[in-house]
Design an enzyme around this catalytic site. Structure first.
Site, PDB file in Angstrom:
ATOM      1  N   CYS A  29       0.833  -1.211   0.000  1.00 13.44           N
ATOM      2  CA  CYS A  29       0.000   0.000   0.000  1.00 13.44           C
ATOM      3  C   CYS A  29       0.867   1.261   0.000  1.00 13.44           C
ATOM      4  O   CYS A  29       1.584   1.532   0.966  1.00 13.44           O
ATOM      5  CB  CYS A  29      -0.907  -0.049   1.228  1.00 13.44           C
ATOM      6  SG  CYS A  29      -1.693   1.492   1.670  1.00 13.44           S
ATOM      7  N   CYS A  32       0.224   3.753   2.796  1.00 13.09           N
ATOM      8  CA  CYS A  32       0.691   3.166   4.062  1.00 13.09           C
ATOM      9  C   CYS A  32       2.190   3.423   4.239  1.00 13.09           C
ATOM     10  O   CYS A  32       2.655   3.716   5.346  1.00 13.09           O
ATOM     11  CB  CYS A  32       0.425   1.665   4.092  1.00 13.09           C
ATOM     12  SG  CYS A  32      -1.315   1.202   3.983  1.00 13.09           S
TER      13      CYS A  32
END
Length: 104
Positions: A29, A32
């Site tokens: 991600c 993230c």
């Protein structure tokens, strides 16, 4: 306090006391990865008042499902084990501080 890596088995124990910022994330991600250094800074600045817990949603789907995590990063603020705030997506440090400070 260092950032704690939690699992399905340890999440409840890690978040049961005090104010905790839980980061639901995954290695693939992009946002993230962007928020990770922000969480490190928060830990350095607020670690005495705030515990930060990271949980990989790919490896710990049970906990992600329990908290209704549909998108990542999802950040939960828990106070004594109860969710008091939810934030989805990347946020700058100042926004995260504001999110957490309401509950300290």
């Amino acid at each position: 306090m260092a950032i704690v890596k939690a699992t399905d088995q340890s999440f409840s124990a890690e978040t049961s006391e005090g104010v905790v910022l839980a980061d639901f994330w995954a290695p693939w991600c992009g946002p993230c990865k962007m928020i990770a250094p922000v969480l490190e800074e928060l830990d350095q600045e607020m670690g005495d008042k705030l515990k930060i817990v990271k949980i990989d949603v790919d490896e710990n789907q049970e906990t992600a499902g329990k908290y209704g995590v549909m998108s990542i990063p999802t950040l939960l603020v828990l106070k004594d084990g109860e969710v008091v705030e939810t934030s989805v997506g990347f946020k700058p440090k100042e926004a995260l501080q504001e999110l957490v400070n309401k509950h300290l």
